[in-house]
Motif scaffolding. Sequence first.
Motif, mmCIF file in Angstrom:
data_model
loop_
_atom_site.group_PDB
_atom_site.id
_atom_site.type_symbol
_atom_site.label_atom_id
_atom_site.label_comp_id
_atom_site.label_asym_id
_atom_site.label_seq_id
_atom_site.Cartn_x
_atom_site.Cartn_y
_atom_site.Cartn_z
ATOM 1 N N SER A 164 31.755 22.363 74.753
ATOM 2 C CA SER A 164 32.688 22.977 75.714
ATOM 3 C C SER A 164 33.702 23.855 74.994
ATOM 4 N N LEU A 165 34.242 23.350 73.896
ATOM 5 C CA LEU A 165 35.218 24.128 73.139
ATOM 6 C C LEU A 165 34.571 25.352 72.480
ATOM 7 N N VAL A 222 32.021 17.500 74.258
ATOM 8 C CA VAL A 222 33.354 18.065 74.040
ATOM 9 C C VAL A 222 33.286 19.278 73.111
ATOM 10 N N VAL A 223 32.551 19.133 72.004
ATOM 11 C CA VAL A 223 32.458 20.228 71.039
ATOM 12 C C VAL A 223 31.807 21.458 71.657
ATOM 13 N N LEU A 227 34.183 28.042 75.036
ATOM 14 C CA LEU A 227 35.465 28.690 75.327
ATOM 15 C C LEU A 227 35.799 29.729 74.260
ATOM 16 N N VAL A 228 35.585 29.346 73.002
ATOM 17 C CA VAL A 228 35.875 30.275 71.917
ATOM 18 C C VAL A 228 34.896 31.449 71.920
ATOM 19 N N LEU A 245 35.559 20.074 67.244
ATOM 20 C CA LEU A 245 36.387 18.888 67.502
ATOM 21 C C LEU A 245 35.475 17.702 67.641
ATOM 22 N N ILE A 283 34.739 26.813 66.691
ATOM 23 C CA ILE A 283 35.731 25.760 66.458
ATOM 24 C C ILE A 283 35.076 24.418 66.699
#
Length: 791
Positions: free
Chosen positions: A501-502, A498-499, A505-506, A237, A235
């Motif tokens: 980190s996301l 930020v990207v 998580l995914v 962001l 994902i």
Amino acid sequence: MLLNMLHSYKTMLFLLIALALGAAVATFLENDFGTAFARSYVYDALWYEALLCLAALHLAWVMYASKMVLHVSRFLFHGAFIFILIGSGLSRYFGVEGVMKIRENTSVNTFFSSDKNREITLPFFVHLKDFEVERYYGSKAPSSYTSDVRIIDGNVSFDAKIYMNHTLSYKGYKFFQTFYDPDEKGTILSLSKDPGVEVTYVGYALLFLGLILNLFDKKSRFRKRIEQLKNSSFILLFLLMSHTPLFSHSEYVQTYLDEHRTKSVEVAADFGKLVVQSRMGRMKPFDTLSQEVLYKLSGKSTLYDMNPTQIALGMLSHPSLWKTLPMIQTKTPKLREFVGVSPTQKLLRFEDFFEGHRYKLEEALHKALALKPSQRGTFENDVIKVDERLSIAFMMYQGVLFKLFPVIGDENHTWVAFEQLIMKEKGEELKEVQEASVRFANALFERNYEKASLHVKTFEAFQEKHGALIMPSKTHVKVEIFYNQMKIFERLTLAYVVVSSLLLLVAFGQVFAPQIVTCKRTKPLFYGVFLLFILHTLGLVLRWYVSSHAPMSDTYESMIYIAWSCLLFCMLFMRHSLFALAGSVLMAGIFMFVAHLGNIDPEITNLVPVLKSFWLSLHVSIITASYGFFALACALGVFTLILFTCKTSERIKMAISNITAINEICLILGLSLLVIGNFLGAIWANESWGRYWGWDPKETWAYISILVYTIILHVRLMGKLYSEYLFAILSVVGFSAILMTYFGVNFYLAGMHSYATGDPLPIPTWVYVCGGVMLGLMILSYKNKQQKEQP
């Protein structure tokens, strides 16, 4: 027994480890006891040369016993090392090198060889006709230096020029421009006669060809690992950040700030387009200079809702007021208490550092400078840095940095600031611009910004008339201002953090909670990361155009390039691997974050003469790209250890196997690039100053890094010793060799590539924290280390 030992992979590991440890110890011996000591006891010692020869003999026997000749690419790059070692032996034992000093209008036919420790006579004379130093415009920094010589050999004579990266070859001797006498009336040349150069270059060619073919060979380990990979998803962001601090002031100051903020925008935009000459002679728009100054003073790109050029014009026109505004960055509460302000106030006023005519930091500064770097604490380092910021601020208040005006008829194309312009003798050519400069300053002080804009046009016309020969084009100025305003790298830093980190998580969510985290389509997600890559590439291209050289000539540029190379790997090979994408974006974010911490200067500067080389650009770009692959491998190793801490399941086993495969691909690519990049550096060094390798600490640690990753990639041949758990640990621990090569040498070991003076700085706290976290993770994951893979 001897043949069994030669064929044993344990022998190979022992030799590689011994070579790496010996070289590592030697760098610290050299730092403490000098180069001669390290060469005598390690580099040139019989035991170390014996290890190298034994390693070559072992390699030859393994190639024969394993019938490696059937695998062309593998055979080429392994056999190349034997060629290189033979060539180096010919150069060392049968070659000669030394230094020749010649004064203008004199002839010399002898040179001193430090290896032979004696004067050697040439079969011809070298006559120095003239020596010339070229400098960057308006500065004393050398751009190039050239020896105009004549070779006299009996009845044969001819003229030639020798300068940096341009050599002269005659009768097997090669001459290199090294340095010059202080009075610039004499030259210092280095020269060499190398009987092993052909053999060495053949080895290099075989090495490069073999490593490149290995990436496309269907039977290679690299291709087999790629075929094992599974598809994943991720994902994306993308976020941008801007932050501007505000301060409360007296009514008069606030009124001035409000008016200056709103009404000076147009004049600041016009003034920012003027060309200014930096201390190193680089010609750039004033917009760039103001950004660099504000960043150095405050660590910020904007302040009080004003752009850097507005602030620079305010400091010039109203210095007494701007001295009362907090804009001098401090790092330590102790320094703030020392000068008498609140420990929580990070930005201080210029006047906070003075009590009447007394400079509050004077005594502390002398004490800090008297200490060795290793003895300085954060307070002492902060004092030194703040003193530098105060000096820059003072030069802005005085207008010293506003070098906007070309000196008419000056051969060195020197430009001067307002005060120097006004002090020059009046003439028809200068009268108009002198008067305009006075009126410009008055108009700014009176806050008549429209009138000030008219005088900016006078400055621009004066520059175009008398400085056109060295001024960048208007297109170049516009592009540089656009680059400044975009702040691509600063904004990408947050986006990467930020990207990544996301993505993590995914990635872990799909392993541990696949029923919750579902993402079946990966192409749109890949395009998102690809957008980040395109923006980063655009930033590098813009910086290249602005600086007129490849953006990898200093610490800041090399770090943003490494961050780019972290993403490049995924763009080329791992487009469908979620963990690879997460790791690449994470490591890119880490490198970008470190680059913008404030300790690294992003200023664009001119190159010193020796760095003006195509080979340098190629050498540095390939080596720093390899760091990106090693960084990604380190991140993947950490991900693997995290998975090992969890209860074993088929899904976790599959994830570990996929990540390990990607990790190994990263290391193969990284090692291939590191080897190619280092030997390209050897070619550059040999073509520029006549030696392939000097055992400089930076070179040595690059060599150690090659040995370390060679060991890591060959541990799989050790049978029962190998496991995916061990491979993950080695990929993490191995990255410490890269960190030592890239950072440690710069600050802890003195050498040609180093910023250090030989006295080590205190080891940062984060090093201990990261080491402790990694050790804890290794211990926690040890319980599930039994999962293995057949090599």
